[in-house]
Design a protein around this motif. Structure first.
Motif, PDB file in Angstrom:
ATOM      1  N   PRO A   4      54.919  25.447  41.642  1.00  0.00           N
ATOM      2  CA  PRO A   4      53.952  26.453  41.192  1.00  0.00           C
ATOM      3  C   PRO A   4      52.526  25.921  41.214  1.00  0.00           C
ATOM      4  CG  PRO A   4      55.255  25.650  39.350  1.00  0.00           C
ATOM      5  CD  PRO A   4      55.794  24.988  40.575  1.00  0.00           C
ATOM      6  N   MET A   5      51.626  26.791  41.571  1.00  0.00           N
ATOM      7  CA  MET A   5      50.220  26.379  41.608  1.00  0.00           C
ATOM      8  C   MET A   5      49.318  27.576  41.318  1.00  0.00           C
ATOM      9  SD  MET A   5      50.193  25.548  45.675  1.00  0.00           S
ATOM     10  CE  MET A   5      51.743  24.695  45.750  1.00  0.00           C
ATOM     11  N   MET A   6      48.061  27.272  41.025  1.00  0.00           N
ATOM     12  CA  MET A   6      47.126  28.347  40.731  1.00  0.00           C
ATOM     13  C   MET A   6      46.147  28.499  41.902  1.00  0.00           C
ATOM     14  SD  MET A   6      44.357  28.762  37.659  1.00  0.00           S
ATOM     15  CE  MET A   6      43.224  27.554  38.288  1.00  0.00           C
ATOM     16  N   PHE A   7      45.891  29.743  42.293  1.00  0.00           N
ATOM     17  CA  PHE A   7      44.894  30.033  43.309  1.00  0.00           C
ATOM     18  C   PHE A   7      43.732  30.736  42.616  1.00  0.00           C
ATOM     19  CE2 PHE A   7      49.002  29.814  45.297  1.00  0.00           C
ATOM     20  CZ  PHE A   7      48.770  28.929  46.333  1.00  0.00           C
ATOM     21  N   TYR A   8      42.520  30.308  42.909  1.00  0.00           N
ATOM     22  CA  TYR A   8      41.379  30.911  42.208  1.00  0.00           C
ATOM     23  C   TYR A   8      40.210  31.106  43.154  1.00  0.00           C
ATOM     24  CZ  TYR A   8      39.443  26.175  42.059  1.00  0.00           C
ATOM     25  OH  TYR A   8      38.957  24.942  42.418  1.00  0.00           O
ATOM     26  N   ARG A   9      39.337  32.024  42.773  1.00  0.00           N
ATOM     27  CA  ARG A   9      38.168  32.322  43.608  1.00  0.00           C
ATOM     28  C   ARG A   9      37.067  31.310  43.320  1.00  0.00           C
ATOM     29  NH1 ARG A   9      37.711  37.326  46.285  1.00  0.00           N
ATOM     30  NH2 ARG A   9      35.633  36.523  46.728  1.00  0.00           N
ATOM     31  N   LYS A  10      36.938  30.339  44.217  1.00  0.00           N
ATOM     32  CA  LYS A  10      35.937  29.285  44.040  1.00  0.00           C
ATOM     33  C   LYS A  10      34.525  29.863  43.956  1.00  0.00           C
ATOM     34  CE  LYS A  10      37.058  26.693  47.560  1.00  0.00           C
ATOM     35  NZ  LYS A  10      37.254  25.692  48.597  1.00  0.00           N
ATOM     36  N   ASP A  11      34.260  30.887  44.789  1.00  0.00           N
ATOM     37  CA  ASP A  11      32.899  31.434  44.828  1.00  0.00           C
ATOM     38  C   ASP A  11      32.521  32.062  43.485  1.00  0.00           C
ATOM     39  OD1 ASP A  11      34.889  33.300  45.336  1.00  0.00           O
ATOM     40  OD2 ASP A  11      33.647  34.559  46.635  1.00  0.00           O
ATOM     41  N   TRP A  12      33.445  32.743  42.867  1.00  0.00           N
ATOM     42  CA  TRP A  12      33.146  33.366  41.569  1.00  0.00           C
ATOM     43  C   TRP A  12      32.982  32.302  40.486  1.00  0.00           C
ATOM     44  CZ3 TRP A  12      37.365  37.792  41.338  1.00  0.00           C
ATOM     45  CH2 TRP A  12      37.158  38.674  42.412  1.00  0.00           C
ATOM     46  N   PHE A  13      33.840  31.306  40.556  1.00  0.00           N
ATOM     47  CA  PHE A  13      33.753  30.226  39.564  1.00  0.00           C
ATOM     48  C   PHE A  13      32.417  29.501  39.692  1.00  0.00           C
ATOM     49  CE2 PHE A  13      37.648  29.356  37.093  1.00  0.00           C
ATOM     50  CZ  PHE A  13      38.431  30.405  37.555  1.00  0.00           C
ATOM     51  N   ASP A  14      32.027  29.208  40.957  1.00  0.00           N
ATOM     52  CA  ASP A  14      30.759  28.503  41.175  1.00  0.00           C
ATOM     53  C   ASP A  14      29.592  29.332  40.642  1.00  0.00           C
ATOM     54  OD1 ASP A  14      32.161  26.505  42.346  1.00  0.00           O
ATOM     55  OD2 ASP A  14      31.690  27.066  44.426  1.00  0.00           O
ATOM     56  N   LYS A  15      29.635  30.610  40.955  1.00  0.00           N
ATOM     57  CA  LYS A  15      28.533  31.495  40.533  1.00  0.00           C
ATOM     58  C   LYS A  15      28.430  31.554  39.013  1.00  0.00           C
ATOM     59  CE  LYS A  15      26.679  35.993  41.751  1.00  0.00           C
ATOM     60  NZ  LYS A  15      26.988  37.312  42.289  1.00  0.00           N
ATOM     61  N   ALA A  16      29.585  31.500  38.352  1.00  0.00           N
ATOM     62  CA  ALA A  16      29.587  31.577  36.877  1.00  0.00           C
ATOM     63  C   ALA A  16      29.437  30.192  36.242  1.00  0.00           C
ATOM     64  CB  ALA A  16      30.884  32.234  36.414  1.00  0.00           C
ATOM     65  N   GLY A  17      29.322  29.153  37.092  1.00  0.00           N
ATOM     66  CA  GLY A  17      29.183  27.790  36.584  1.00  0.00           C
ATOM     67  C   GLY A  17      30.435  27.294  35.892  1.00  0.00           C
ATOM     68  N   LEU A  18      31.588  27.729  36.384  1.00  0.00           N
ATOM     69  CA  LEU A  18      32.856  27.340  35.747  1.00  0.00           C
ATOM     70  C   LEU A  18      33.639  26.368  36.636  1.00  0.00           C
ATOM     71  CD1 LEU A  18      34.041  30.905  34.670  1.00  0.00           C
ATOM     72  CD2 LEU A  18      33.357  29.092  33.088  1.00  0.00           C
ATOM     73  N   GLN A  19      34.449  25.568  35.991  1.00  0.00           N
ATOM     74  CA  GLN A  19      35.402  24.703  36.695  1.00  0.00           C
ATOM     75  C   GLN A  19      36.773  25.370  36.642  1.00  0.00           C
ATOM     76  OE1 GLN A  19      34.742  21.472  38.027  1.00  0.00           O
ATOM     77  NE2 GLN A  19      32.598  22.076  37.693  1.00  0.00           N
ATOM     78  N   ALA A  20      37.647  24.977  37.559  1.00  0.00           N
ATOM     79  CA  ALA A  20      39.016  25.507  37.499  1.00  0.00           C
ATOM     80  C   ALA A  20      39.637  25.107  36.160  1.00  0.00           C
ATOM     81  CB  ALA A  20      39.847  24.931  38.627  1.00  0.00           C
ATOM     82  N   PRO A  21      40.171  26.048  35.409  1.00  0.00           N
ATOM     83  CA  PRO A  21      40.694  25.728  34.078  1.00  0.00           C
ATOM     84  C   PRO A  21      41.936  24.838  34.129  1.00  0.00           C
ATOM     85  CG  PRO A  21      41.250  27.978  34.671  1.00  0.00           C
ATOM     86  CD  PRO A  21      40.368  27.463  35.757  1.00  0.00           C
ATOM     87  N   LYS A  22      42.033  23.996  33.104  1.00  0.00           N
ATOM     88  CA  LYS A  22      43.199  23.105  33.050  1.00  0.00           C
ATOM     89  C   LYS A  22      44.119  23.468  31.895  1.00  0.00           C
ATOM     90  CE  LYS A  22      41.043  19.215  35.352  1.00  0.00           C
ATOM     91  NZ  LYS A  22      40.260  18.023  35.210  1.00  0.00           N
TER      92      LYS A  22
END
Lengths: 323, 446
Positions: B148-166
């Motif tokens: 299992p793994m998580m897929f996330y929108r890097k562009d949205w995270f970058d724009k919001a100044g967020l890191q992939a959650p752990k």
């Protein structure tokens, strides 16, 4: 105008026929010869019915008396235990209740839409042929394809319905048509109505075309207006057709699997789970084949009882004559 | 003639089968002549690329084994394959070889439907951690692992100044930040459909990550431990409930809809049991693929890694020729084409063989384009557990048929479905789950 049953005064119905007057021996002989001639012709049909209908039905009844896992060869005798389990199960009653509710609502909506459309298409309008073809289109679309397209259109993530409603500013947030308790049933009804109303239209239209024009002319001469002609000529003539449609559509909608399953998977929760979906889940997802078979036997019994009571009370075969 | 011009026609095979059946009815065991048998193969793997590789494998096998005229495959989607299997088993037409997941294989092994394959497993050197046994025997040859793994929108995270959650808290915060329902954009996608195996996988994964167990291996046997883990499981339920604020209502979603939702560009994060999402984006939505990141599934106390082990099995009771079927299974996992098979869905089919995993398998181009995918798999590989061996896979206990049974019945999925869809309290939900599990345990044959 008054209505009465055509069969109530069938002329000569009590007149003894020639056969009744014949001697007993001759009658018996004719009966034997008749049976000998007819039997071979009936045999293939009886064999096929036995193989594809009676056989599986008996097998299902037999299986319903056992506990049987799909991935096992073991059959554990439980007698009527599966039926007891079903009748004590809240899921069963919930699915049965939803099935009845869904069938009744569907049939009401299909008739409410189908009858006026059939009446309209019966009028001598321009482009009537094309309109009839278009109205019948949904009935020609494969059900699975239609359900999947509706599921896409009703999706709250990328569905076109929500897109239009949000774009027009009619709603602030997308409506989860297929995922909310409030919307799942109406959404399923909309899809079902789109798909199966043409059946109502076809059958009603076919009947409308066989009503004698002279009846309408007679009514006009008597001074009946359009509404009165509909009430006193059209509607009585449609009686047996409508009653037959109600019975068939009730049975078919009660048994409907593909549209509710493909749209909502029986959800949210068990909101749109009817008995066929419940039977599928029990048999193929939970692998309880004996319980699934019991469920199918109960469904059959419910429909058999419904059809028997319905036909004996409303007598759809009874013809009504306009005097 | 068969399509490749060899062997015999189906008509001749049917005549031979009829004759064999006649002999069998007369009490004489039918002896199949050499070159007259076909092997059947059923699987829930319906990827065209995988099927193409398998077709080559089957050709390679029949070229070397003259006693088998052809391998006749039936490829269906996972749900259809299980329905089909149950029909085949009940009509006496079980396939010779099947490829299924550990949950189904456990049920089949427990019910005595499978031929032991311990000799193959030992001969090809399957690592201890990947073996799943029942009463001391291996009943399937593990061929691949789904991580299992998580897929996330890097562009949205970058724009919001967020890191992939752990962790769970980071996850909720990111989901909240990225949700804008008026734009039909959701931070999260929580599937509540109780009939979907997807929901079950997510429920199990997060319960495990919070230290919540349903079964445990105590005093040499499986026991239901829901009551003992009530606090951890209740916390898991509460966390799922919080997630619904940032998710679309997904009561009818299954695996395909999860990927479609992400591909449609309306969801910031999804969880998937394998890299199929990324492969799907690669082939059909390259623009979304470019802005998609891969990370381990956010977890609370320990990694959320429920492995799904795919395996090849041989049907015992109805299989026509177990020896030929065994030869086929062995040829599939020893074939030079095995790696090509795993690469048909790169990152989704992870080898059970550690040497291969650390070696040639990772040379595929796809991993060069997605280093975060490989990093996620590497992080998960040693810490996973199986739904049917729970927390003690490496101790080598028996498979748990009760866990398999409740998995198939959607009991784990009710951890998410019941409280959210039906408004059931955590206590009621856990009570119903424990009861179902205990009933499944009580039903097990001793």
């Amino acid at each position: 105008m008054a209505l009465h049953s055509a069969r109530e005064s069938y002329p000569g119905q009590n007149t003894p026929g020639l056969r009744d007057q014949a001697g007993g021996r001759g009658k018996a002989l004719r009966s034997i010869i008749g049976t000998a001639i007819v039997a071979p012709w009936l045999l293939p049909a009886l064999l096929i019915i036995g193989l594809v209908q009676i056989g599986p039905m008996l097998y299902a009844i037999w299986l319903s008396l056992y506990e049987k896992d799909a991935f096992s060869f073991t059959w554990d005798w439980v007698g009527l235990g599966n039926y007891e389990t079903l009748l004590q199960s809240a899921e069963f009653w919930s699915a049965a209740g939803f099935g009845v509710w869904f069938a009744v609502l569907s049939v009401v909506v299909q008739l409410a839409v189908g009858v006026p459309v059939a009446l309209l298409l019966h009028q001598n309008l321009r482009g009537r042929g094309l309109a009839r073809g278009i109205v019948l289109l949904p009935y020609m679309v494969p059900t699975a394809a239609m359900a999947l397209v509706f599921a896409l259109m009703m999706s709250d993530i990328y569905g076109v319905f929500d897109h239009i409603l949000v774009s027009l500013g009619l709603i602030d947030e997308p409506i989860p048509f297929l995922g909310s308790h409030a919307w799942a049933l109406p959404a399923t009804l909309v899809a079902s109505t789109w798909k199966w109303t043409p059946f109502v239209v076809i059958v009603i239209l076919a009947r409308l075309q066989t009503i004698e024009v002279s009846l309408y002319e007679c009514a006009k001469v008597e001074g009946a207006n359009a509404f009165q002609r509909f009430r006193d000529v059209t509607l009585p003539s449609l009686r047996s057709t409508l009653l037959l449609i109600v019975m068939l559509r009730c049975i078919w909608m009660f048994n409907k699997f593909e549209v509710p399953y493909l749209l909502t998977k029986g959800g949210p929760g068990s909101e749109t789970t009817n008995l066929p979906i419940y039977a599928y889940k029990v048999t193929f997802l939970q692998n309880q084949q004996g319980l699934g078979a019991a469920l199918c036997v109960v469904m059959f019994a419910m429909l058999f009882i419904f059809a028997s009571i319905y036909t004996s009370i409303v007598k759809p075969e009874k013809e009504i004559e306009v005097e | 003639m068969t399509s490749d011009g060899k062997g015999i026609s189906r008509r001749t095979a049917m005549k031979a089968a009829g004759a064999a059946g006649g002999l069998f009815l007369m009490g004489k065991a039918p002896a199949l002549a050499q070159g007259t048998q076909e092997l059947t193969f059923l699987t829930g793997e319906d990827g065209k690329d995988t099927q193409a590789v398998w077709a080559k494998m089957f050709k390679e096998f029949t070229d070397k084994n003259k006693s088998v005229s052809a391998v006749v495959p039936e490829y269906l989607n996972p749900d259809e394959a299980l329905s089909r299997l149950s029909i085949l088993l009940n009509t006496g037409q079980a396939p010779d070889v099947g490829k299924f997941d550990d949950v189904e294989l456990t049920a089949l092994a427990y019910n005595g439907m499978l031929e032991p394959v311990t000799d193959i497993v030992e001969a090809i050197g399957v690592p201890e951690g990947a073996r799943l046994r029942y009463k001391g025997e291996d009943y399937f040859v593990p061929s691949d692992i789904g991580i299992p793994m998580m897929f996330y929108r890097k562009d949205w995270f970058d724009k919001a100044g967020l890191q992939a959650p752990k962790g769970w808290d980071d996850y909720l915060k990111a989901a909240e930040t990225l949700t804008d329902k008026s734009q039909r954009r959701y931070g999260d996608l929580l599937v509540t459909n109780p009939s979907s195996g997807y929901t079950t996988n997510v429920a199990l994964n997060q319960a495990w990550s919070n230290g919540g167990l349903f079964f445990d291996w105590i005093d040499g046997k499986w026991q239901v431990v829901v009551d003992q883990h009530k606090d951890e499981l209740t916390q898991t339920i509460e966390w799922f409930k919080k997630r619904t604020a940032f998710s679309p209502v997904s009561a009818n979603y299954a695996y395909a809809q999860v990927n479609q939702a992400f591909a449609a560009g309306n969801v910031a994060m999804i969880e998937y049991p394998g890299a199929r999402t990324l492969n799907y984006l690669h082939s059909d939505f390259p623009d979304i693929e470019k802005v998609t990141g891969v990370a381990p599934v956010p977890a609370n106390k320990k990694p959320a890694v429920k492995l799904s082990n795919g395996g090849l099995c041989i049907f015992k009771k109805q299989g026509r020729d177990p020896a030929a079927a065994k030869a086929l299974v062995r040829s599939m996992v020893e074939s030079p084409l095995y790696l090509e098979w795993l690469w048909t869905v790169p990152g989704h089919l992870v080898p059970t063989n550690k040497a291969l995993f650390l070696g040639k398998w990772r040379e595929h181009e796809f991993f060069k384009a997605h280093p975060d995918l490989l990093a996620t798999i590497d992080a998960a590989y040693p810490s996973g557990y199986s739904a049917v061996t729970g927390p003690v896979a490496t101790k080598g206990p028996d498979l748990n048929p009760a866990a398999s049974s409740v998995f198939r019945a959607g009991v784990y999925a009710s951890l998410i479905g019941s409280p959210i869809l039906d408004g059931t309290s955590a206590e009621q939900t856990l009570g119903a789950i424990a009861k179902s599990m205990q009933t499944a345990m009580d039903k097990l044959k001793t």
